[in-house]
Structure formats: structure tokens, C-alpha cells
Design a protein around this motif. Structure first.
Motif, PDB file in Angstrom:
ATOM      1  N   ALA A 154      21.298 -10.397  -9.652  1.00 41.92           N
ATOM      2  CA  ALA A 154      21.115 -11.418  -8.611  1.00 41.92           C
ATOM      3  C   ALA A 154      20.720 -12.774  -9.154  1.00 41.92           C
ATOM      4  N   ASN A 155      20.084 -12.801 -10.329  1.00 43.40           N
ATOM      5  CA  ASN A 155      19.529 -14.057 -10.834  1.00 43.40           C
ATOM      6  C   ASN A 155      20.543 -14.951 -11.541  1.00 43.40           C
ATOM      7  N   SER A 156      21.755 -14.468 -11.721  1.00 45.85           N
ATOM      8  CA  SER A 156      22.760 -15.255 -12.442  1.00 45.85           C
ATOM      9  C   SER A 156      23.945 -15.578 -11.541  1.00 45.85           C
ATOM     10  N   LEU A 188      23.645  -9.688  -1.044  1.00 47.02           N
ATOM     11  CA  LEU A 188      22.763  -9.243  -2.117  1.00 47.02           C
ATOM     12  C   LEU A 188      21.768  -8.211  -1.599  1.00 47.02           C
ATOM     13  N   ASP A 189      20.955  -7.686  -2.516  1.00 50.66           N
ATOM     14  CA  ASP A 189      20.007  -6.637  -2.144  1.00 50.66           C
ATOM     15  C   ASP A 189      18.975  -7.146  -1.152  1.00 50.66           C
ATOM     16  N   ASN A 190      18.511  -6.237  -0.312  1.00 51.74           N
ATOM     17  CA  ASN A 190      17.523  -6.565   0.705  1.00 51.74           C
ATOM     18  C   ASN A 190      16.112  -6.401   0.116  1.00 51.74           C
ATOM     19  N   ASP A 191      15.809  -7.217  -0.903  1.00 48.40           N
ATOM     20  CA  ASP A 191      14.476  -7.247  -1.489  1.00 48.40           C
ATOM     21  C   ASP A 191      14.134  -8.701  -1.806  1.00 48.40           C
ATOM     22  N   LYS A 192      12.962  -8.930  -2.338  1.00 46.25           N
ATOM     23  CA  LYS A 192      12.494 -10.297  -2.566  1.00 46.25           C
ATOM     24  C   LYS A 192      13.460 -11.092  -3.455  1.00 46.25           C
ATOM     25  N   PRO A 239       9.049 -13.752   4.865  1.00 47.28           N
ATOM     26  CA  PRO A 239      10.196 -12.837   4.772  1.00 47.28           C
ATOM     27  C   PRO A 239      11.436 -13.521   5.317  1.00 47.28           C
ATOM     28  N   LEU A 240      12.604 -13.077   4.889  1.00 41.09           N
ATOM     29  CA  LEU A 240      13.849 -13.604   5.425  1.00 41.09           C
ATOM     30  C   LEU A 240      13.941 -13.262   6.908  1.00 41.09           C
ATOM     31  N   LYS A 241      14.176 -14.224   7.755  1.00 39.99           N
ATOM     32  CA  LYS A 241      14.246 -13.977   9.195  1.00 39.99           C
ATOM     33  C   LYS A 241      15.136 -15.013   9.826  1.00 39.99           C
ATOM     34  N   ASN A 242      15.842 -14.650  10.849  1.00 40.93           N
ATOM     35  CA  ASN A 242      16.584 -15.559  11.723  1.00 40.93           C
ATOM     36  C   ASN A 242      16.733 -16.967  11.185  1.00 40.93           C
ATOM     37  N   ASN A 243      17.222 -17.138  10.002  1.00 42.46           N
ATOM     38  CA  ASN A 243      17.338 -18.448   9.390  1.00 42.46           C
ATOM     39  C   ASN A 243      18.718 -19.043   9.668  1.00 42.46           C
TER      40      ASN A 243
END
Length: 379
Positions: free
Chosen positions: A247-249, A270-274, A347-351
Motif C-alpha cells: 500500500a505504501n508504494s 486497498l485494505d480496510n486498515d489504518k 477513522p475513515l467515514k462518509n468522506n
């Protein structure tokens, strides 16, 4: 009979295309990234003109010597003698040499195993990848099994040459630490193309990419049954898909977009993590500013990635799973206009511009089969 090292190397360098065309009388055909024959379309020969995979017979090798040993049961000495034609008969063409790219390492692919049984079992049974998807990537030479029993995912350049390889263990329960093979160029990371589509889905890893393909095909099967029509087994390939190999590249994404200027829409899956969500937000902002139509999709809350969601579906009773698959819909939320930057504690939300599920429920592959799952974005 003894052969010198130079003679053996000369035998190894012979073009398999020329050899089988001359000796077997088969018609060579170029198909995408590889060669095959009119008479045996399950035979795959890579662009180096030496490495081969004969899927229907479970055979593979790296040169004409291997070919003779495996298809004719000839000994090493017999094979070299036939290839060199010491009796003065026709000498075969040398396999083409790949022109090295300046200041770039040559990729060093691990040798292939004699079978694909470990790869097949791991992807089909452990990872729940759809059997049609698995057959597709094998037939297109996008994956193979190494002598270390790892599954190797391949990425090709515009000329059909392998430029990227990433290996994953097939050991059940072992930590999955993907490894980029020495000499790999991430600009050509694992991908499945549809040149007629202007949409690119971006994943962290090859298995997530194949999981998303599987979800598409699962839904297509059920819809075809409901509508009493034939199944479109290529329904999964309606869009382009790319693995970032981490994910970082964004090296893979930059390279893909440079080569595919027709891409207009980017869907970050992408993955559902931080780490995954922070990078998805970052990439969406960066590429939106350069004119791309960007969105983010995520698996159900608490499902770390697309493969975990796919595995969870397979823990459900068939009727429940079928209902969930048929219910897959695109859910784009009305959201707050507060961008969440990298490093934010929120957290990721309704953005803004983010696609998330309409409702979220816990996703756990070990929970009861009767558990209800959330809806999922799909075109």
C-alpha cells in the motif's frame, strides 16, 4: 558421450519455437504475452522462446533439453545429442536474447515446479479464488508454482516480457510475507487489463485482486441462472485491475498510468486498515488533483481485505451466500466535506468522493454461517 560446457549451453540456448516447429511440425501462434501452437493450445511458451508450460499434461521446463526429457523421456545425453545434431543435420536457431534495459537488473525467476498442485489447492481451497479465475491466470501465464512450492505472480511489459514477479507461500497457516523477486520492476506489477475500459481498480496485493474478480464472477453466475441465460465467464474482466504490491508504494500505479493513458477513473480498493485507508485517502487526493475521477471502496467493516470477505462468504450456507452475492450493489454515500489526511486519528467515514457500504456488520471468517453480511460495491 561427454559434452563440453559450451556445447551444453548451446543446446540450452536453442529456440523451443524453432525446435518444435521443425521436429513436431506444429504451427506456432503468438497469443498475448506468450506463444502456443495451433495443434495444442494448452501449451504455453514464454517470450524468451525457451520456458514452457504444458498445462493439460502438467509439464513445464526451461529449455529444449527439458522439453525432450519430459515429452519424450529422453536422457540428458540423448537430448543434447539430438539438439546439437552432431551428424551434420540442421542446426536450430538460437532463442532470442532480451535486450537489457540500461541500469536495470535482469529479473531472476525461481525455477518452476513439476506440478501446480500446491498453488491450485492454496488459491482454490484456502483462498477461495473462483476456479474459472484460477484457470484464466494459469492459461495466461500470470502465475506459476516455483520449486519452493510458492505461487509466483508475474507482471509483463508491453513487449510481453516478464518484468515483475512476486512470490507468496502456499503453506496453510504460515505468515504470508510476499516477496518481490530480485530484479523485479514494480512499474510492471501484477495486473489484468481490459484495454476497452477507462477504469482501473487498485489493490494492495494480487490475491485481493483475484478475490475481487471472483466476486464479480460469483454474481454473474447467479444473475445468469436467475435470468435463464448463458454465463459470461469473462464478466470479471470488464475493468482493469492492478496490484500495488504494497500500500505504501505508488510506483506500480505511476507506471501503469504512464503506459495506459486511456485510464480516466481510479477506484482504490486497498485494505480496510489504518495503512490501507490512509494511503487510499492520500492517493485519491493526489490523483483527483491531476484530473482523474477517483473513488474508494472498502470491504465490510472489520474485514481486513477483499480476500477475507470472499472467504467469509464461503462460510455461509449456500442459500444465504447466494442472497448476499445477488444483493451486491453500489453504495455511494452523502458525506461530510472534511478530508482525512495521512496520519489523522479519525477513522475513515462518509468522506467526499468515498464509496462505502450502506451498513456495516462484523466480518469474521470463523463466525457462524448464518451471519448476515454487508452490501458490497460492484459495477
Amino acid at each position: 558421450m561427454h559434452f563440453s560446457d559450451e556445447q551444453v549451453q548451446r543446446a540450452r540456448d536453442v529456440s523451443l519455437l524453432d525446435f518444435i516447429s521443425t521436429n513436431e511440425g506444429w504451427t506456432i501462434q503468438k497469443v498475448g504475452n506468450f506463444y502456443t501452437t495451433k495443434e495444442h493450445d494448452s501449451l504455453r511458451i514464454l517470450s524468451d522462446e525457451k520456458t514452457f508450460f504444458w498445462n493439460s499434461r502438467g509439464l513445464n521446463g526451461h529449455n529444449v533439453i527439458d522439453w525432450l526429457q519430459k515429452t519424450r523421456n529422453m536422457s540428458f545425453t540423448e537430448s543434447v545429442r539430438l539438439i546439437l545434431r552432431e551428424d551434420g543435420e540442421k542446426h536450430y536457431e538460437k532463442a532470442k536474447e532480451t535486450v537489457p534495459i540500461k541500469e536495470e537488473k535482469k529479473i531472476s525467476l525461481p525455477l518452476s515446479a513439476d506440478s501446480i498442485d500446491r498453488t491450485w489447492n492454496y488459491l482454490l481451497n484456502d483462498r477461495c479464488i473462483d476456479i474459472e479465475i484460477l484457470q484464466y491466470v494459469l492459461s495466461e501465464m500470470l502465475i506459476y508454482q516455483s520449486i519452493y512450492n510458492d505461487v509466483v505472480f508475474l507482471g509483463y511489459d508491453e513487449n510481453g516480457d516478464v518484468r515483475f514477479a512476486e512470490s507468496h507461500t502456499t503453506e496453510t497457516g504460515s505468515p504470508n510475507r510476499p516477496k518481490n523477486i530480485t530484479g523485479s520492476d514494480k512499474k510492471y506489477s501484477f495486473h489484468i487489463d481490459n484495454k476497452n475500459s477507462d477504469t482501473l481498480y487498485v489493490f494492495e496485493a494480487p490475491i485481493d485482486l483475484l478475490s475481487h474478480c471472483s466476486l464479480y464472477l460469483m454474481r454473474e453466475r447467479l444473475q445468469a441462472e436467475t435470468e435463464s441465460r448463458n454465463i459470461n465467464f469473462f464478466a470479471f474482466s470488464s475493468v482493469n485491475r492492478l496490484s500495488l504490491s504494497g500500500a505504501n508504494s505508488k510506483t506500480a500505479l505511476e507506471g501503469y498510468l504512464e503506459r495506459n493513458t486511456h485510464i480516466k477513473k481510479l477506484v482504490f480498493a486497498l485494505d480496510n486498515d489504518k495503512v490501507g485507508m490512509e494511503n487510499a485517502e492520500k492517493y485519491m487526493k493526489q490523483y483527483s488533483e491531476t484530473g482523474y475521477d477517483c473513488k474508494i471502496i472498502i470491504p465490510p467493516e472489520n474485514c481486513k481485505d477483499w480476500n477475507e470477505y470472499l472467504q467469509h462468504l464461503h462460510t455461509l450456507e449456500k442459500s444465504v451466500m447466494d442472497n448476499e452475492v445477488l444483493a451486491f450493489t453500489e453504495k455511494e454515500m452523502t458525506v461530510q466535506n472534511e478530508p482525512i489526511g495521512v496520519g489523522s486519528e479519525q477513522p475513515l467515514k462518509n468522506n467526499t468522493n468515498t464509496i462505502i457500504s450502506e451498513e456495516t456488520r462484523k466480518c469474521n471468517t470463523s463466525e457462524s454461517k448464518s451471519q448476515k453480511l454487508t452490501t458490497l460495491y460492484m459495477n
